[in-house]
Design a protein around this motif. Structure first.
Motif, PDB file in Angstrom:
ATOM      1  N   MET A   7       2.352  -9.385 -43.373  1.00  0.00           N
ATOM      2  CA  MET A   7       1.631  -8.551 -43.383  1.00  0.00           C
ATOM      3  C   MET A   7       1.179  -7.648 -42.164  1.00  0.00           C
ATOM      4  O   MET A   7       0.938  -6.415 -42.546  1.00  0.00           O
ATOM      5  N   THR A   8       1.447  -8.342 -40.939  1.00  0.00           N
ATOM      6  CA  THR A   8       1.417  -7.242 -39.908  1.00  0.00           C
ATOM      7  C   THR A   8       3.136  -7.764 -38.876  1.00  0.00           C
ATOM      8  O   THR A   8       3.968  -8.791 -39.460  1.00  0.00           O
ATOM      9  N   ILE A   9       3.185  -7.249 -38.147  1.00  0.00           N
ATOM     10  CA  ILE A   9       4.476  -6.807 -37.190  1.00  0.00           C
ATOM     11  C   ILE A   9       4.444  -8.477 -36.177  1.00  0.00           C
ATOM     12  O   ILE A   9       5.121  -8.631 -36.360  1.00  0.00           O
ATOM     13  N   PRO A  10       3.200  -8.759 -35.807  1.00  0.00           N
ATOM     14  CA  PRO A  10       3.156  -9.954 -34.606  1.00  0.00           C
ATOM     15  C   PRO A  10       3.964 -10.967 -35.795  1.00  0.00           C
ATOM     16  O   PRO A  10       3.648 -12.274 -35.345  1.00  0.00           O
ATOM     17  N   GLN A  11       2.864 -11.204 -37.356  1.00  0.00           N
ATOM     18  CA  GLN A  11       3.561 -11.518 -37.904  1.00  0.00           C
ATOM     19  C   GLN A  11       4.944 -11.889 -37.865  1.00  0.00           C
ATOM     20  O   GLN A  11       6.297 -13.149 -38.115  1.00  0.00           O
ATOM     21  N   TYR A  12       5.977 -11.371 -37.934  1.00  0.00           N
ATOM     22  CA  TYR A  12       7.549 -10.874 -38.146  1.00  0.00           C
ATOM     23  C   TYR A  12       7.619 -11.489 -36.108  1.00  0.00           C
ATOM     24  O   TYR A  12       9.207 -12.488 -36.614  1.00  0.00           O
ATOM     25  N   TYR A  13       6.723 -10.916 -35.039  1.00  0.00           N
ATOM     26  CA  TYR A  13       7.447 -11.772 -33.962  1.00  0.00           C
ATOM     27  C   TYR A  13       7.970 -13.015 -34.121  1.00  0.00           C
ATOM     28  O   TYR A  13       8.279 -14.062 -33.925  1.00  0.00           O
TER      29      TYR A  13
ATOM     30  N   CYS B  36      -6.912  -2.263 -39.479  1.00  0.00           N
ATOM     31  CA  CYS B  36      -5.384  -3.505 -39.312  1.00  0.00           C
ATOM     32  C   CYS B  36      -5.888  -3.505 -38.334  1.00  0.00           C
ATOM     33  O   CYS B  36      -5.618  -5.003 -38.013  1.00  0.00           O
ATOM     34  N   TRP B  37      -6.779  -3.645 -36.824  1.00  0.00           N
ATOM     35  CA  TRP B  37      -6.820  -4.502 -35.709  1.00  0.00           C
ATOM     36  C   TRP B  37      -6.956  -5.493 -35.982  1.00  0.00           C
ATOM     37  O   TRP B  37      -7.023  -6.258 -35.047  1.00  0.00           O
ATOM     38  N   ALA B  38      -8.080  -5.464 -36.617  1.00  0.00           N
ATOM     39  CA  ALA B  38      -9.077  -6.408 -37.078  1.00  0.00           C
ATOM     40  C   ALA B  38      -8.462  -7.543 -37.499  1.00  0.00           C
ATOM     41  O   ALA B  38      -8.324  -8.924 -37.497  1.00  0.00           O
ATOM     42  N   SER B  39      -7.242  -7.357 -38.562  1.00  0.00           N
ATOM     43  CA  SER B  39      -6.730  -8.643 -39.210  1.00  0.00           C
ATOM     44  C   SER B  39      -5.782  -8.713 -38.708  1.00  0.00           C
ATOM     45  O   SER B  39      -5.335  -9.664 -38.625  1.00  0.00           O
ATOM     46  N   VAL B  40      -4.969  -7.965 -37.651  1.00  0.00           N
ATOM     47  CA  VAL B  40      -4.260  -8.668 -36.289  1.00  0.00           C
ATOM     48  C   VAL B  40      -4.829  -9.672 -35.398  1.00  0.00           C
ATOM     49  O   VAL B  40      -3.966 -10.673 -35.090  1.00  0.00           O
ATOM     50  N   ILE B  41      -6.166  -8.705 -35.265  1.00  0.00           N
ATOM     51  CA  ILE B  41      -6.390 -10.159 -34.659  1.00  0.00           C
ATOM     52  C   ILE B  41      -6.626 -11.655 -34.954  1.00  0.00           C
ATOM     53  O   ILE B  41      -6.475 -12.185 -34.381  1.00  0.00           O
ATOM     54  N   VAL B  42      -7.478 -11.267 -36.381  1.00  0.00           N
ATOM     55  CA  VAL B  42      -7.720 -12.351 -37.129  1.00  0.00           C
ATOM     56  C   VAL B  42      -6.229 -13.369 -37.571  1.00  0.00           C
ATOM     57  O   VAL B  42      -6.456 -14.357 -36.596  1.00  0.00           O
ATOM     58  N   GLU B  43      -5.342 -12.727 -37.887  1.00  0.00           N
ATOM     59  CA  GLU B  43      -4.426 -12.842 -38.167  1.00  0.00           C
ATOM     60  C   GLU B  43      -2.963 -13.411 -37.310  1.00  0.00           C
ATOM     61  O   GLU B  43      -2.000 -14.833 -37.212  1.00  0.00           O
ATOM     62  N   ASP B  44      -3.117 -12.929 -36.080  1.00  0.00           N
ATOM     63  CA  ASP B  44      -1.679 -12.970 -35.572  1.00  0.00           C
ATOM     64  C   ASP B  44      -2.273 -13.870 -33.686  1.00  0.00           C
ATOM     65  O   ASP B  44      -1.461 -13.688 -32.784  1.00  0.00           O
ATOM     66  N   VAL B  45      -3.760 -13.745 -33.587  1.00  0.00           N
ATOM     67  CA  VAL B  45      -3.886 -14.132 -31.881  1.00  0.00           C
ATOM     68  C   VAL B  45      -5.291 -14.992 -32.775  1.00  0.00           C
ATOM     69  O   VAL B  45      -4.623 -16.349 -31.955  1.00  0.00           O
ATOM     70  N   VAL B  46      -5.985 -14.967 -33.253  1.00  0.00           N
ATOM     71  CA  VAL B  46      -7.621 -16.715 -32.922  1.00  0.00           C
ATOM     72  C   VAL B  46      -6.555 -17.452 -34.249  1.00  0.00           C
ATOM     73  O   VAL B  46      -6.859 -18.366 -34.322  1.00  0.00           O
ATOM     74  N   ALA B  47      -6.142 -17.351 -35.444  1.00  0.00           N
ATOM     75  CA  ALA B  47      -5.525 -17.946 -36.641  1.00  0.00           C
ATOM     76  C   ALA B  47      -4.515 -18.926 -35.680  1.00  0.00           C
ATOM     77  O   ALA B  47      -4.621 -20.160 -35.817  1.00  0.00           O
ATOM     78  N   PRO B  48      -3.243 -18.245 -35.269  1.00  0.00           N
ATOM     79  CA  PRO B  48      -2.105 -19.602 -34.765  1.00  0.00           C
ATOM     80  C   PRO B  48      -3.132 -19.529 -33.613  1.00  0.00           C
ATOM     81  O   PRO B  48      -2.655 -20.807 -33.707  1.00  0.00           O
TER      82      PRO B  48
END
Lengths: 54, 521
Positions: free
Chosen positions: B110-116, B365-377
């Motif tokens: 869903m996000t590029i950091p998810q790919y990372y 988009c940016w809120a999703s990145v913070i939730v999915e790629d920073v907070v959740a991990p």
């Protein structure tokens, strides 16, 4: 030497014409896709489906 | 702000009000369809080709795009069309080759950091997520100001305080709308906005050509810009390095690396649709620059024939005045003067829709990145859907507040397009290296990824206020050449790619988890 005025004139006229046609097509078929989207989410259908063209 | 007349009337205010209320109603209506994060962020991955084309074009043909593209047409003449050409050709190539976007869609990210995370591990995902969100939020820092300048110039609200009031009202509207519906409402607004704005811009171009005449427009560009107004490679205008920078940013990055475009690719229902989406959207990507740039050129032509406005927008040497906030307002002033009553309301509503459309896409988009790629991990993935949705909505509000403060405080100091490209470069220079090499080179490693992402931070040196703060002039004097935004951006991009390769060769990955090895190969 490139005739820039002709280049930009041809680019502008052709792009605007193509975009005008595309806008009409996308407007009509996009409306149909919105109906499908809401129906699909409502049904909870998350499976990869077929393209709308198919 | 210049005090110029406008045809905007009460009827036009009524049209705009009805439109905005209707849009909020749509947000409320579709809220009932949202059940999980996938529905909220990528609309349940159920979007089909034509709607995807409308929403991709709608999202990218935002008010801010229209404003910065028109500004480039105003300040650069027909040469600015080279930006439209690369913006259209690159997505077409991506559509045929599937470059970057098809592998991403295949992975279902869903996000590029998810790919990372999948390719380089969770640490890179969190680090990349923080950089992406920070650069992305900074990148949209001038959106509100651009929107407010458009509204005030179009409607004739000429007091400086009006810009601040309009910014506040706009951000409130966007926040209400975005927090309610997520991606489903974003997609539907994008569609409506695509329809209104496409036909509105085409109509505005037709009226402008009808009133001014093609020959007069060409003559005006010749008088103000000379050959540089037509030849983009001319060093008195854009120059070769700027063209290369646009090929990278307006072409490759905005269609394949930029998170909002990737989210659109992730939202569609199959890889085949991704390819179709890019082929069809290439016309939209081209037009989103071409039409506003042309209207910017028309604004220049129009104001040259009006002594008071000419004195405002043109310097004493006959060139365009070097005042980014003023040149940004030329386009809406022009619309306010050439469009008749009623039509201005429709075009104004379309532009506001474009503003909301872009804003809600980016906030989401940016809120999703913070939730999915920073907070959740960081929490080991142990977050319920309800908590994620709630946090995303809270973050959207917080980002909105930051944007208001930033818009009030930050001195632009350069063309809006250049501000956006260089602030985005903080993220995309590293992302380009990670995506291209991560997908297409088995040897890309975690250390290389960290080094490339970190190098991207140097892109802040392209921001005018930062250059003034650190005394960038001394470096230019030392080098004996003027360093433009394009030079800084291209240098940082090359550095990130180089560090990615170097870091990967010196510190190859050992003992990657099985699933990561599979993705890497």
């Amino acid at each position: 030497m490139i005739d820039w005025i002709t280049v930009w004139t041809v680019l502008f006229v052709s792009s605007v014409t193509i975009f005008a046609i595309m806008a009409v097509v996308v407007t009509i078929r996009g409306a149909r896709d919105i109906k499908q989207l809401l129906r699909s989410i409502e049904k909870g259908d998350r499976e990869d489906g077929q393209d709308s063209e198919k | 702000m210049p005090s110029l007349e406008t045809n905007f009337s009460w009827l036009d205010w009524g049209i705009v009000a009805c439109y905005l209320l209707g849009t909020v109603a749509v947000g409320l209506y579709v809220n009932r369809f949202i059940r999980n994060m996938s529905d909220y962020v990528v609309a349940g991955r159920a979007v089909r080709t034509w709607l995807a084309v409308a929403t991709m074009t709608g999202s990218e043909l935002g008010l801010v795009t229209v404003m910065f593209a028109a500004q480039k047409g105003f300040t650069g003449g027909f040469s600015a069309f080279h930006i439209a050409v690369v913006a259209g050709v690159v997505p077409l190539v991506v559509g045929f080759t599937g470059f970057i976007v098809v592998p991403l869609r295949r992975l279902g990210v869903m996000t590029i950091p998810q790919y990372y995370g999948i390719r380089f591990g969770q640490g890179v995902r969190v680090y990349g997520g923080i950089l992406l969100a920070a650069a992305g939020i900074l990148n949209m820092g001038m959106f509100l100001k651009a929107g407010a300048i458009f509204v005030t110039a179009l409607t004739g609200l000429n007091e400086p305080v009006h810009v601040n009031i309009v910014m506040t009202v706009l951000i409130l509207l966007v926040l209400i709308y975005t927090t309610l519906g997520g991606m489903v409402s974003v997609i539907i607004t994008d569609y409506i906005q695509f329809v209104v704005l496409s036909f509105g811009l085409l109509l505005a171009c037709a009226i402008a050509v009808g009133q001014l005449g093609w020959g007069t427009i060409v003559g005006a560009v010749q008088e103000v810009h000379g050959e540089a107004g037509f030849n983009p490679a001319h060093e008195g205008g854009f120059g070769v390095s700027y063209m290369a920078w646009m090929l990278l940013t307006a072409g490759l990055v905005s269609s394949t690396i930029w998170q909002t475009a990737v989210m659109r690719a992730s939202s569609v229902e199959s890889e085949a649709v991704v390819r179709s989406l890019y082929k069809w959207s290439s016309v939209g990507f081209l037009i989103r620059f071409l039409l506003p740039q042309f209207l910017g050129i028309c604004a220049l032509t129009y104001f040259m024939g009006h002594p008071e406005a000419r004195a405002l927008f043109l310097a004493t040497d006959g060139g365009v005045v070097n005042n980014p906030e003023l040149t940004m307002s030329a386009f809406p002033h022009f619309l306010g003067q050439i469009l008749p009553v009623g039509i201005i309301g429709i075009v104004g509503a379309g532009m506001l829709a474009a503003f909301m459309s872009t804003h809600d896409s980016y906030l989401l988009c940016w809120a999703s990145v913070i939730v999915e790629d920073v907070v959740a991990p960081l929490r080991g993935g142990k977050m319920s859907t309800r908590s994620r949705l709630l946090l995303a909505r809270v973050l959207i509000v917080l980002i909105g507040i930051f944007l208001l403060v930033w818009s009030l405080w930050y001195p632009l100091g350069q063309d809006l397009l250049d501000y956006m490209m260089i602030s985005g470069a903080i993220y995309f220079t590293g992302a380009l290296a990670l995506l291209v090499l991560g997908i297409y080179w088995k040897g890309a490693s975690r250390v290389g990824a960290y080094m490339a992402l970190t190098a991207g931070g140097l892109a802040v040196l392209g921001l005018t206020p930062v250059q003034e703060l650190i005394g960038f002039e001394r470096l230019e004097n030392w080098l004996g050449m003027e360093l433009s935004t394009a030079h800084v951006g291209l240098f940082v991009t090359a550095l990130a790619l180089m560090l990615m390769v170097l870091g990967s060769l010196l510190f190859p990955d050992k003992g990657l988890p099985a699933e990561e090895r599979e993705v890497a190969s």
